[in-house]
Design an enzyme around this catalytic site. Structure first.
Site, PDB file in Angstrom:
ATOM      1  N   ASP A  49      74.577  30.098  64.512  1.00 23.11           N
ATOM      2  CA  ASP A  49      73.414  29.408  65.034  1.00 23.11           C
ATOM      3  C   ASP A  49      72.486  30.469  65.617  1.00 23.11           C
ATOM      4  OD1 ASP A  49      71.793  27.311  66.226  1.00 23.11           O
ATOM      5  OD2 ASP A  49      73.606  26.073  66.185  1.00 23.11           O
ATOM      6  N   ASP A  87      67.729  27.291  65.100  1.00 25.28           N
ATOM      7  CA  ASP A  87      67.455  26.230  66.060  1.00 25.28           C
ATOM      8  C   ASP A  87      65.945  25.967  66.170  1.00 25.28           C
ATOM      9  OD1 ASP A  87      68.808  24.600  68.202  1.00 25.28           O
ATOM     10  OD2 ASP A  87      67.442  25.709  69.505  1.00 25.28           O
ATOM     11  N   GLU A  90      66.500  24.143  61.368  1.00 27.78           N
ATOM     12  CA  GLU A  90      66.569  22.832  62.038  1.00 27.78           C
ATOM     13  C   GLU A  90      65.144  22.364  62.283  1.00 27.78           C
ATOM     14  OE1 GLU A  90      67.930  20.483  66.089  1.00 27.78           O
ATOM     15  OE2 GLU A  90      67.011  22.446  66.151  1.00 27.78           O
ATOM     16  N   ASP A 108      73.624  16.377  67.958  1.00 24.05           N
ATOM     17  CA  ASP A 108      72.531  15.826  68.760  1.00 24.05           C
ATOM     18  C   ASP A 108      72.315  14.329  68.555  1.00 24.05           C
ATOM     19  OD1 ASP A 108      71.783  18.347  69.841  1.00 24.05           O
ATOM     20  OD2 ASP A 108      70.619  18.814  68.036  1.00 24.05           O
TER      21      ASP A 108
HETATM   22  C1  GLC Z   1      68.374  22.023  69.090  1.00 16.70           C
HETATM   23  C2  GLC Z   1      69.859  21.877  69.255  1.00 16.70           C
HETATM   24  C3  GLC Z   1      70.119  21.108  70.524  1.00 16.70           C
HETATM   25  C4  GLC Z   1      69.549  21.895  71.679  1.00 16.70           C
HETATM   26  C5  GLC Z   1      68.070  22.166  71.470  1.00 16.70           C
HETATM   27  C6  GLC Z   1      67.574  23.198  72.421  1.00 16.70           C
HETATM   28  O1  GLC Z   1      67.763  20.798  68.872  1.00 16.70           O
HETATM   29  O2  GLC Z   1      70.422  21.278  68.129  1.00 16.70           O
HETATM   30  O3  GLC Z   1      71.484  20.873  70.707  1.00 16.70           O
HETATM   31  O4  GLC Z   1      69.739  21.188  72.871  1.00 16.70           O
HETATM   32  O5  GLC Z   1      67.827  22.678  70.182  1.00 16.70           O
HETATM   33  O6  GLC Z   1      68.077  24.468  72.074  1.00 16.70           O
END
Ligand code: GLC
Ligand code: MG
Length: 538
Positions: A102, A204, A267, A329
């Protein structure tokens, strides 16, 4: 249908997301760790996934459970050591398993040395590595931007009398991606992991990296629904998805491409039409901008068919699709669609065109666990209580066996276990021929054997009532997928297309080999995959 050159691992294989805190504890502290993951590699091998993606394992104060990083090139002691990591990577590769990390480039922890420096004075060399602004004339925040985790996205810092921007927690200050040194530092960190042999990254909040250079106010969201999280009151017009982010995406991709055969996933929570921009011009962006459409899709045949068609239609030429059914999430799929439909959902995920991502535990039907208010760990739920945003319920420990604490740990885990773990666990489900886990294994195995499922074209056939029908065609073969999204039995008759063939797999796992002719009877909550009748052996 694509040719041999398309037989790339991240196109043909399945990605499996591990939330490291919850997969397997090895040192008896109630929190999962790297040695635990290593111990479970045989399970992943047997499931036959291609790659595992680990949510963050780096040094972190854990305000957002690792998404607040204080050292990008160190392993947090909670998860183990760098040699534990090296050992995991070395063990995974011979298992035929790729390892994805990640990458959290949008923000660091407020404890990261870069931020500690940045906040120390207005003329510090790292001041502009983050987003500092003067207060508004009334002393309030510089603009109206809201944090995804509740409240203003600006935090006032006494030391220097300015505000800094944080799209998430105040403990997660956003980096300034317009700063060349920030880019260079993150790219160098990526190379550190790529040199070690890591197979790629899931990035992310990729669409957040660049913000409006003038920090204009976001407009109100006319579609805001009371009861939804407060940040949805504004449209993030200026705080995310800016045109200049595409340059950054291309640069991230270029770093990954310095190494052979690596993968860049983004993401991105955006409507499909905007999501696909993240493939980049001439596919110079993310290999796979995560497609989260199934996470919020209404579970109806027509809605799903329209969604799939829309996605297929907006994909740029040559772009490879992907589908996600669950993540750390969002509520568990077994709770979104119910246990019976979770089997149909598995068949859908693993027969659609594109790389599937499975979230750990979905293959054993883990449900969203209700969390008592005094047991809440998720900072999102703590900041925005009671509107259903809590993420603890989808992060509960993996259920391995019936022993105390489900074989996850020898002590009380960091989040509660579902009380069904004595029945619903890997050992029991492995032993049952028709369990959900057995279905996942059979679907993945079938995908491996059927080029049409891996790389074939998607052809919509029909979406009527509760039935969704489509074909996958390629590699000299054509398969029909028929899914009953309702609880009542249906008979599928067709004059427009042929149902002829043989059932390769039913979600109930009891009809393989059955011949299908003019009609197909589906039980409630049943999906089947029909293949051509094999030539008689002479
Ligand atoms: C992304 C992650 C989530 C996290 C957010 C802030 O959406 O998947 O879990 O809280 O980023 O880093
Ligand atoms: Mg541990």
């Amino acid at each position: 249908m694509s040719d041999q050159a398309d037989m790339i691992w991240w196109k043909t294989g399945v990605i499996y997301q591990i939330y490291p805190r919850s997969f397997q504890d090895s040192d008896g502290d109630g929190v999962g760790d790297l040695r635990g993951i290593k111990r479970r590699l045989p399970y992943l091998r047997e499931l036959d996934v291609e790659a595992i993606w680990l949510s963050p394992i780096f040094a972190s104060p854990m305000a957002d459970f690792g998404y607040d990083i204080s050292d990008y090139t160190a392993i947090d002691p909670l998860f183990g050591t760098m040699s534990d990591f090296d050992a995991l990577l070395e063990a995974a590769h011979p298992h035929g398993l790729k390892l994805l990390l990640d990458l959290v480039p949008n923000h660091t922890s407020d404890q990261h040395p870069w931020f500690v420096e940045s906040r120390s004075s207005r003329d510090n060399a790292k001041r502009d590595w983050y987003l500092w602004r003067d207060p508004a004339p009334d002393g309030g925040p510089p603009n109206n931007w809201l944090s995804e985790f509740g409240g203003s996205a600006w935090h006032y810092d006494d030391t220097t009398g300015q505000y800094y921007y944080h799209a998430f927690l105040a403990q997660q200050p956003d980096l300034n991606w317009r700063h060349p040194q920030v880019r260079a530092a993150i790219y160098e960190m990526m190379r550190f992991w790529l040199r070690k042999g890591v197979d790629g990254f899931r990035v992310d909040v990729l669409w957040h990296l660049i913000k409006d250079s003038q920090f204009r106010d976001n407009p109100p969201n006319p579609d805001y629904q009371p009861g939804r999280p407060p940040h949805e009151q504004l449209q993030p017009l200026y705080s995310a998805d800016q045109p200049e982010v595409q340059q950054v995406v291309a640069e991230l991709r270029a770093v990954v491409d310095e190494f052979p055969d690596r993968l860049l996933i983004g993401e991105i929570y955006l409507p499909l039409e905007r999501l696909v921009a993240y493939y980049g011009i001439d596919l110079s962006g993310a290999h796979l901008p995560f497609n989260f459409a199934l996470l919020s899709a209404p579970w109806h045949a027509r809605a799903l068919a329209e969604l799939i068609d829309r996605y297929e239609a907006v994909l740029p030429q040559g772009a490879w699709p992907n589908w996600v059914l669950g993540n750390h999430d969002r509520p568990r799929v077994a709770s979104r669609v119910g246990a019976a439909q979770a089997r149909v959902a598995a068949m859908l995920l693993l027969t659609l065109r594109g790389t599937p991502t499975i979230y750990y535990g979905d293959e054993i039907g883990l449900r969203q666990l209700p969390i008592a208010p005094d047991q809440v760990r998720d900072p999102f739920e703590k900041n925005v209580p009671g509107v259903g945003v809590g993420r603890d319920g989808c992060r509960t420990p993996m259920q391995w066996d019936a022993s105390p604490f489900a074989g996850f740990s020898t002590v009380e885990p960091w989040l509660p276990l579902a009380d069904d773990y004595a029945q619903d666990n890997v050992v029991n489900l492995s032993a049952a021929d028709t369990s959900l886990l057995s279905l996942y294994r059979a679907l993945i195995a079938l995908r491996r054997r059927q080029p049409a499922l891996q790389l074939g074209d998607y052809q919509p056939l029909a979406a009527q009532g509760d039935v969704l029908l489509f074909r996958r065609v390629g590699g000299g073969s054509s398969l029909l997928v028929a899914l009953n999204l309702g609880a009542a039995p249906v008979a599928v008759l067709s004059e427009q297309f042929s149902l002829d063939g043989e059932i390769l797999l039913s979600t109930f796992m009891d009809r393989a080999g059955e011949r299908v002719g003019a009609t197909l009877d589906l039980r409630g909550d049943e999906g089947v995959i029909i293949g051509p009748v094999p030539d008689p052996i002479v």
